[in-house]
Design a protein around this motif. Structure first.
Motif, PDB file in Angstrom:
ATOM      1  N   ARG A 110       0.830  -1.210   0.000  1.00  0.00           N
ATOM      2  CA  ARG A 110       0.000   0.000   0.000  1.00  0.00           C
ATOM      3  C   ARG A 110       0.865   1.260   0.000  1.00  0.00           C
ATOM      4  NH1 ARG A 110      -2.683  -3.051   3.954  1.00  0.00           N
ATOM      5  NH2 ARG A 110      -2.031  -1.646   5.626  1.00  0.00           N
ATOM      6  N   ILE A 111       1.957   1.212   0.758  1.00  0.00           N
ATOM      7  CA  ILE A 111       2.849   2.369   0.811  1.00  0.00           C
ATOM      8  C   ILE A 111       3.490   2.616  -0.549  1.00  0.00           C
ATOM      9  CG2 ILE A 111       5.021   3.240   1.770  1.00  0.00           C
ATOM     10  CD1 ILE A 111       4.305   1.683   4.356  1.00  0.00           C
ATOM     11  N   CYS A 112       4.014   1.564  -1.167  1.00  0.00           N
ATOM     12  CA  CYS A 112       4.697   1.711  -2.457  1.00  0.00           C
ATOM     13  C   CYS A 112       3.753   2.168  -3.554  1.00  0.00           C
ATOM     14  CB  CYS A 112       5.364   0.397  -2.853  1.00  0.00           C
ATOM     15  SG  CYS A 112       6.876   0.028  -1.911  1.00  0.00           S
ATOM     16  N   TYR A 113       2.520   1.678  -3.535  1.00  0.00           N
ATOM     17  CA  TYR A 113       1.578   2.047  -4.591  1.00  0.00           C
ATOM     18  C   TYR A 113       0.937   3.414  -4.352  1.00  0.00           C
ATOM     19  CZ  TYR A 113       1.995  -2.836  -6.035  1.00  0.00           C
ATOM     20  OH  TYR A 113       2.486  -4.054  -6.454  1.00  0.00           O
ATOM     21  N   ARG A 114       0.902   3.852  -3.096  1.00  0.00           N
ATOM     22  CA  ARG A 114       0.228   5.107  -2.765  1.00  0.00           C
ATOM     23  C   ARG A 114       1.163   6.313  -2.898  1.00  0.00           C
ATOM     24  NH1 ARG A 114      -0.645   4.967   2.885  1.00  0.00           N
ATOM     25  NH2 ARG A 114      -1.987   3.180   2.456  1.00  0.00           N
ATOM     26  N   HIS A 115       2.449   6.111  -2.604  1.00  0.00           N
ATOM     27  CA  HIS A 115       3.380   7.238  -2.562  1.00  0.00           C
ATOM     28  C   HIS A 115       4.403   7.162  -3.687  1.00  0.00           C
ATOM     29  CE1 HIS A 115       1.734   8.334   1.305  1.00  0.00           C
ATOM     30  NE2 HIS A 115       2.060   7.164   1.826  1.00  0.00           N
ATOM     31  N   LYS A 116       4.769   8.311  -4.206  1.00  0.00           N
ATOM     32  CA  LYS A 116       5.802   8.387  -5.234  1.00  0.00           C
ATOM     33  C   LYS A 116       7.177   8.210  -4.597  1.00  0.00           C
ATOM     34  CE  LYS A 116       6.190  13.425  -4.902  1.00  0.00           C
ATOM     35  NZ  LYS A 116       6.098  14.716  -5.625  1.00  0.00           N
TER      36      LYS A 116
ATOM     37  N   GLY B 125      10.621   8.893  -3.069  1.00  0.00           N
ATOM     38  CA  GLY B 125      11.072  10.024  -2.257  1.00  0.00           C
ATOM     39  C   GLY B 125      10.912   9.748  -0.782  1.00  0.00           C
ATOM     40  N   ALA B 126      11.013  10.802   0.013  1.00  0.00           N
ATOM     41  CA  ALA B 126      11.017  10.650   1.467  1.00  0.00           C
ATOM     42  C   ALA B 126       9.703  10.097   2.005  1.00  0.00           C
ATOM     43  CB  ALA B 126      11.320  11.996   2.122  1.00  0.00           C
ATOM     44  N   THR B 127       8.587  10.523   1.445  1.00  0.00           N
ATOM     45  CA  THR B 127       7.291  10.051   1.952  1.00  0.00           C
ATOM     46  C   THR B 127       7.210   8.533   1.905  1.00  0.00           C
ATOM     47  OG1 THR B 127       6.225  12.086   1.202  1.00  0.00           O
ATOM     48  CG2 THR B 127       4.786  10.241   1.744  1.00  0.00           C
ATOM     49  N   ARG B 128       7.628   7.968   0.775  1.00  0.00           N
ATOM     50  CA  ARG B 128       7.589   6.512   0.625  1.00  0.00           C
ATOM     51  C   ARG B 128       8.650   5.846   1.490  1.00  0.00           C
ATOM     52  NH1 ARG B 128       8.605   3.823  -5.198  1.00  0.00           N
ATOM     53  NH2 ARG B 128       6.420   4.429  -5.576  1.00  0.00           N
ATOM     54  N   ALA B 129       9.899   6.315   1.396  1.00  0.00           N
ATOM     55  CA  ALA B 129      11.003   5.661   2.111  1.00  0.00           C
ATOM     56  C   ALA B 129      10.822   5.711   3.624  1.00  0.00           C
ATOM     57  CB  ALA B 129      12.332   6.301   1.710  1.00  0.00           C
ATOM     58  N   LEU B 130      10.368   6.851   4.142  1.00  0.00           N
ATOM     59  CA  LEU B 130      10.165   6.975   5.587  1.00  0.00           C
ATOM     60  C   LEU B 130       9.042   6.058   6.065  1.00  0.00           C
ATOM     61  CD1 LEU B 130      10.529  10.850   5.964  1.00  0.00           C
ATOM     62  CD2 LEU B 130      12.076   9.125   6.912  1.00  0.00           C
ATOM     63  N   ALA B 131       7.985   5.940   5.255  1.00  0.00           N
ATOM     64  CA  ALA B 131       6.870   5.060   5.623  1.00  0.00           C
ATOM     65  C   ALA B 131       7.301   3.593   5.583  1.00  0.00           C
ATOM     66  CB  ALA B 131       5.685   5.297   4.691  1.00  0.00           C
ATOM     67  N   ILE B 132       8.087   3.234   4.574  1.00  0.00           N
ATOM     68  CA  ILE B 132       8.613   1.867   4.485  1.00  0.00           C
ATOM     69  C   ILE B 132       9.520   1.579   5.675  1.00  0.00           C
ATOM     70  CG2 ILE B 132      10.215   0.385   3.214  1.00  0.00           C
ATOM     71  CD1 ILE B 132       7.547   0.436   1.864  1.00  0.00           C
TER      72      ILE B 132
END
Length: 303
Positions: free
Chosen positions: A33-39, A41-48
């Protein structure tokens, strides 16, 4: 008290149920969900990174500190644990691997930076001496040093006749940062040096640069630099990226100092603290990028 209770309940009980609910609803695990929802960058990497760190699964929680050669293998292991089919999710593996490179690369960078910081300047080391003399040559190309130990070092902001004593706190990291700025952004470095000679708002160029190295080092180890690095580098951040961040901070501090128009150098700690808070606020955004403006018009200097 209520916030601590919420964190306890969320981390120990609610988080698992929430993840289960959304997986049933979407058919995808949290990482998907994180990878598909966020482009990218930091938003995705920090959430992962948060998702992996918070996991109770050993494979997932240890994934944030794997070495770069292990990233692809680790991504495969994660997909196996989460039962993610590569053929039906062709974009997930590359996205996860990119995040793992950024996350593990950040951890590796902190170790490399710390090793350099712990290296003491050694006047018997030819490489150290050459770096120091090169710094002078880049900043003061028209003035020759009369001796290795000389009061001339004060012209570029060292405290005594022998600059080696000024690198105690940050070790070789302080010198390498100063040298990188002078080598890669010579015009900007000389501009800052010129500002440091201002009759009223002057400061010790090298000493302030070493202080800015300490600021960059502190931000790195606090994790505050993650948003910047994750946004500008779609892979593992390297030492050169840390040097570039230092250049940005030193150049920006120079402009900030002049704008504040301090009474004298005794206000350095106050201005530095204000600058630190400004940078921390800037880095608190997932969209943070420390963009250099070295090619812009020279900063206006108070008279």
């Amino acid at each position: 008290m209520l916030w601590r209770l919420w964190l306890f309940l969320y981390g120990g009980f609610l988080r698992g149920w929430i993840k289960w609910f959304f997986r049933q609803l979407s058919g995808r695990c949290e990482l998907q969900r994180i990878c598909y929802r966020h482009k990218t960058g930091a938003t995705r990497a920090l959430a992962i990174e948060y998702s992996l760190t918070a996991s109770k699964n050993v494979v997932l929680c240890s994934a944030v500190k794997v070495s770069e050669p292990e990233v692809e293998k680790t991504a495969e292991a994660i997909m196996h644990v989460k039962k993610i089919n590569r053929s039906t999710n062709p974009t997930f593996a590359p996205a996860l691997q990119a995040c793992l490179l950024q996350i593990s690369g950040y951890h590796a960078l902190t170790k490399e930076v710390e090793e350099i910081r712990k290296q003491r300047y050694d006047s018997e080391n030819k490489t150290h001496e050459e770096a120091l003399l090169k710094l002078w040559a880049l900043l003061m190309p028209e003035v020759a040093l009369k001796a290795r130990i000389t009061k001339q070092w004060g012209d570029i902001g060292f405290q005594g006749d022998d600059p080696s004593t000024d690198f105690r706190g940050m070790g070789m990291l302080g010198l390498l940062n100063l040298l990188y700025f002078a080598e890669e952004h010579t015009t900007a470095a000389r501009q800052v040096l010129s500002h440091s000679h201002h009759p009223k708002y002057g400061f010790s160029y090298a000493i302030v640069g070493i202080n800015i190295t300490e600021l960059a080092y502190t931000l790195l180890f606090a994790g505050a630099m993650k948003s910047h690095f994750y946004n500008i580098i779609p892979a593992a951040p390297r030492l050169v990226h840390f040097h570039q961040a230092f250049c940005y901070l030193f150049h920006e501090f120079d402009a900030f100092w002049l704008k504040e128009e301090p009474r004298d150098i005794m206000e350095f700690n106050r201005v530095r603290e204000m600058f630190r808070k400004q940078v921390q606020d800037q880095l608190s955004s997932d969209e943070a990028v420390l963009v250099p403006r070295f090619d812009s018009a020279p900063s206006s200097v108070p008279t």
